[in-house]
Design a protein around this motif. Structure first.
Motif, mmCIF file in Angstrom:
data_model
loop_
_atom_site.group_PDB
_atom_site.id
_atom_site.type_symbol
_atom_site.label_atom_id
_atom_site.label_comp_id
_atom_site.label_asym_id
_atom_site.label_seq_id
_atom_site.Cartn_x
_atom_site.Cartn_y
_atom_site.Cartn_z
ATOM 1 N N GLN A 368 0.832 -1.201 -0.054
ATOM 2 C CA GLN A 368 0.122 -0.104 -0.006
ATOM 3 C C GLN A 368 0.829 1.305 0.029
ATOM 4 O O GLN A 368 1.839 1.425 0.668
ATOM 5 C CB GLN A 368 -0.898 -0.132 1.284
ATOM 6 C CG GLN A 368 -1.975 -1.263 1.518
ATOM 7 C CD GLN A 368 -2.830 -1.239 0.429
ATOM 8 O OE1 GLN A 368 -3.410 -0.312 -0.056
ATOM 9 N NE2 GLN A 368 -3.463 -2.431 0.248
ATOM 10 N N ILE A 369 0.542 2.200 -0.799
ATOM 11 C CA ILE A 369 1.275 3.632 -1.193
ATOM 12 C C ILE A 369 0.475 4.731 -0.689
ATOM 13 O O ILE A 369 -0.695 4.695 -1.368
ATOM 14 C CB ILE A 369 1.943 3.643 -2.266
ATOM 15 C CG1 ILE A 369 2.476 2.312 -2.585
ATOM 16 C CG2 ILE A 369 3.140 4.749 -2.570
ATOM 17 C CD1 ILE A 369 3.102 2.202 -4.095
ATOM 18 N N LYS A 370 0.668 5.545 0.138
ATOM 19 C CA LYS A 370 -0.092 6.861 0.272
ATOM 20 C C LYS A 370 0.816 7.702 0.868
ATOM 21 O O LYS A 370 1.900 7.764 1.304
ATOM 22 C CB LYS A 370 -1.081 6.467 1.618
ATOM 23 C CG LYS A 370 -0.369 6.221 2.752
ATOM 24 C CD LYS A 370 -1.351 5.877 3.956
ATOM 25 C CE LYS A 370 -2.359 7.149 4.272
ATOM 26 N NZ LYS A 370 -3.418 6.724 5.132
ATOM 27 N N CYS A 483 -2.434 2.113 -4.693
ATOM 28 C CA CYS A 483 -2.082 3.522 -4.446
ATOM 29 C C CYS A 483 -3.319 4.198 -4.070
ATOM 30 O O CYS A 483 -4.455 4.037 -4.363
ATOM 31 C CB CYS A 483 -1.472 4.285 -5.712
ATOM 32 S SG CYS A 483 -0.042 3.403 -6.417
ATOM 33 N N VAL A 487 -1.740 9.726 -4.080
ATOM 34 C CA VAL A 487 -0.531 9.373 -4.885
ATOM 35 C C VAL A 487 -0.258 10.121 -6.256
ATOM 36 O O VAL A 487 0.517 10.734 -6.440
ATOM 37 C CB VAL A 487 -0.220 7.839 -4.920
ATOM 38 C CG1 VAL A 487 1.119 7.652 -5.855
ATOM 39 C CG2 VAL A 487 -0.279 7.299 -3.859
ATOM 40 N N LYS A 488 -1.765 10.183 -6.713
ATOM 41 C CA LYS A 488 -1.754 10.789 -8.142
ATOM 42 C C LYS A 488 -1.593 12.289 -8.233
ATOM 43 O O LYS A 488 -1.103 12.616 -9.215
ATOM 44 C CB LYS A 488 -3.266 10.364 -8.757
ATOM 45 C CG LYS A 488 -4.297 11.092 -8.302
ATOM 46 C CD LYS A 488 -5.550 10.973 -8.988
ATOM 47 C CE LYS A 488 -6.628 11.313 -8.500
ATOM 48 N NZ LYS A 488 -7.861 10.998 -9.016
ATOM 49 N N ASP A 491 2.715 11.740 -8.480
ATOM 50 C CA ASP A 491 3.148 10.914 -9.539
ATOM 51 C C ASP A 491 3.577 11.812 -10.653
ATOM 52 O O ASP A 491 2.626 12.339 -11.343
ATOM 53 C CB ASP A 491 1.953 9.796 -9.658
ATOM 54 C CG ASP A 491 2.732 8.966 -10.781
ATOM 55 O OD1 ASP A 491 3.739 8.274 -10.624
ATOM 56 O OD2 ASP A 491 2.027 8.470 -11.907
ATOM 57 N N LEU A 500 -1.586 6.738 -13.593
ATOM 58 C CA LEU A 500 -2.622 6.759 -12.234
ATOM 59 C C LEU A 500 -3.597 8.036 -12.739
ATOM 60 O O LEU A 500 -4.273 8.204 -11.710
ATOM 61 C CB LEU A 500 -1.782 7.374 -11.026
ATOM 62 C CG LEU A 500 -1.521 5.854 -10.310
ATOM 63 C CD1 LEU A 500 -0.732 6.493 -8.880
ATOM 64 C CD2 LEU A 500 -2.714 5.298 -9.828
#
Length: 582
Positions: A368-370, A483, A487-488, A491, A500
């Motif tokens: 998980q990415i945040k 994501c 994140v977008k 990114d 994304l």
């Protein structure tokens, strides 16, 4: 039934009743008999023009006929000839004819008085309008030239262009606020005749005869005067613009001089944040002031010299001193500019690498990415700023920035890792690297979640040197990740490798050999050949029973129900629920 007559009065055409025409004609004859031979034609012309103006104001349209009532009202305004006696010294009003249903109101209009004016007649016209001696108006104007930094000169020129000059006798009486009647018109015309007669008596006819011999030279003088007028207009424009700009430069310099040492001014942080050379601001301000003010002052003198023929020039010592100051100031500004540019000439960075050993491509858990924001500096992810000067929670002056970029990369290693690159500019690469080390940026790895800050901070003493942070996430082939919607916002990965843009934070992705693949995204709108696929034919919708109800709600939802079944249709899903239990 009355006859009407068409007459031309003062250049206007009127339809007038025959009885009213006879009365008006007798009125003109009486005025003509009461006037002295001197200037009789000019006085009668002005009286006719004034009566034509009054009749035009009273008629609602061109087809209206002038009657006895309108003529009586005109005579009430202008007065009867026998009521006035004008001699060379005094004018005494004995009686006045008034109509029972008409009252005359004195009016005053603003005109330029070219006869008593020294330049354009604006000040003389203002003195008539406000009943003030024109000397005081001129004194106020001269004082305002210095107080308003030349703005009043622009206003004077604007009034000169927009305000008409009093030419006719009626306009001259309106300018002074005198009643426009027979007595005042006759008096005004006689004054003008006397003035012209006096000028003719003072003419040097011998000199005039000598000048008549040079007619050809006179034509050249006309063109010379024309070009001289154009030159004076250009000089006025140069003088006004340069005076306004010079006044602005003086005000800015004084403001900077008295506030550069105050820490609570709004530009103090900006000055400290960008003054890489640590030169005192009063020195920089002084150099910039002379570099700008001296050329503007010389342009102002040039404009005045064009306007005023006998303007006394400034001395040679003053010219040499100003030139010397200007050269030194320009050199100082140029040196400061080059020093500023040299301070951001090179780029340096520091790199921090952290292995995410708890996660591997074979693990069942998804990475998980945040991103997270600090609610002390912002209230959402969308408050994006390149940089701003602010204070932290302890009251220290800092530079806050959201210049964070995120990249997804592929690695041949077995486990993923994250690489943080802090970047800054400086005079040299080593100096820039030292400044990059002072950037404060945090991230952490909790369980299977990588949490990244969406901001960086650094002390204000480090100056703004294009500080930024680049985050590189390296994933092995087969790694599955998800994501967060945040994140977008940061990114910057090549869209052909990982995109994304349309993600709402709900899709899963897998690192493949050539690029990242979305595992649960809807099919592309276009097929692999770039053509729009054919839309399948919709099945025929059967006729619904009478007890079925369809309701269309907001957010793309439709509700269909009867006594047995509830059907909910939305953009994302379809659900069916039975109303009866088995």
């Amino acid at each position: 039934m009355n006859k009407t007559v068409s007459i031309n009065l003062g250049g206007f055409f009127f339809h007038i009743d025959e009885d009213a025409y006879q009365k008006l004609n007798r009125y003109f004859d009486a005025i003509r008999r009461s006037l002295s031979p001197d200037g009789k034609d000019e006085i009668m012309s002005d009286i006719e023009n004034r009566i034509a103006e009054l009749l035009s104001e009273k008629l609602k349209n061109d087809k209206q006929v002038v009657g006895n009532k309108e003529v009586d009202e005109i005579m009430a305004v202008m007065g009867q000839p026998e009521d006035y006696r004008i001699d060379e010294e005094t004018t005494e009003q004995k009686s006045a004819y008034t109509a029972s249903d008409f009252t005359y109101t004195k009016t005053k209009k603003f005109y330029r008085d070219s006869e008593k004016g020294m330049l354009g007649g604006v000040c003389a016209g203002l003195s008539h309008y406000f009943r003030i001696d024109p000397l005081w108006i001129r004194i106020i104007f001269i004082i305002s030239l210095f107080v308003s930094f030349g703005t009043s000169l622009f206003i004077y020129i604007l009034l000169w262009i927009l305000i008409p000059k009093a030419i006719t006798t009626t306009e001259k009486l309106e300018m002074t606020g005198e009643p426009i009647n027979i007595s005042n018109i006759e008096k005004k015309v006689k004054e003008e005749i006397d003035m012209i007669t006096g000028k003719l008596q003072n003419v040097d006819y011998d000199k005039l005869g000598a000048n008549a011999k040079s007619v050809g030279n006179g034509i050249g003088s006309v063109f010379s005067a024309l070009f001289k007028g154009i030159a004076k207009a250009i000089g006025a424009i140069i003088a006004v613009i340069s005076a306004v700009c010079l006044g602005g430069v003086i005000v800015m310099f004084i403001s900077l001089l008295f506030s550069s040492s105050l820490n609570n001014t709004f530009w103090h942080k900006w000055i400290n944040g960008f003054n890489y050379t640590e030169t005192p601001m009063w020195v920089l301000g002084l150099a910039a002031f002379f570099a700008l003010a001296i050329p503007l002052f010389m342009l102002f003198l040039l404009g005045l010299k064009i306007l005023v023929d006998n303007l006394k020039p400034i001395g040679t010592i003053t010219k040499v001193t100003l030139l010397f100051l200007w050269i030194i100031s320009v050199a100082a500004v140029a040196y400061f500019g080059m020093s500023q540019a040299a301070e951001v000439n090179a780029e340096g960075k520091t790199v921090v690498k952290k292995q995410l050993s708890e996660i591997s491509a074979a693990a069942s858990d998804t990475l998980q990415i945040k991103f997270r924001y600090n609610n002390y500096y912002a209230k959402s992810f969308y408050e994006d700023t390149d940089f701003r000067f602010t204070q932290d929670s302890l009251g220290n002056d800092i530079i806050y920035s959201n210049k964070i970029t995120f990249y997804v990369m592929k690695t041949d290693e077995a486990s993923p890792y994250v690489q943080i690159e802090k970047i800054a500019s400086g005079r040299s690469s080593s100096e820039a690297r030292k400044r990059a080390e002072k950037i404060k940026y945090n991230f952490e790895f909790q369980g299977n979640t990588l949490i990244l800050d969406n901001y960086l901070i650094t002390d204000l003493n480090n100056k703004f040197r294009n500080q930024k942070v680049e985050v590189y996430l390296y994933l092995p082939e087969g790694m599955i990740f998800k994501c967060d919607e945040s994140v977008k916002q940061y990114d910057d990965t090549d869209n052909s490798f990982f995109d994304l843009w349309w993600d709402s934070g709900e899709h899963f992705y897998q690192m493949e050999k050539a690029k990242v693949k979305c595992l649960d995204c809807p099919p592309d709108e276009y097929n692999s050949d770039g053509e729009i696929p054919e839309v399948p034919e919709m099945p025929e919708i059967p006729e619904l029973p009478e007890d079925v109800h369809i309701n269309a709600g907001g957010n793309g939802k439709i509700h269909i129900s009867d006594e047995n079944v509830n059907v909910h249709v939305s953009v994302d899903s379809i659900s069916v629920r039975s109303k009866k239990r088995n």
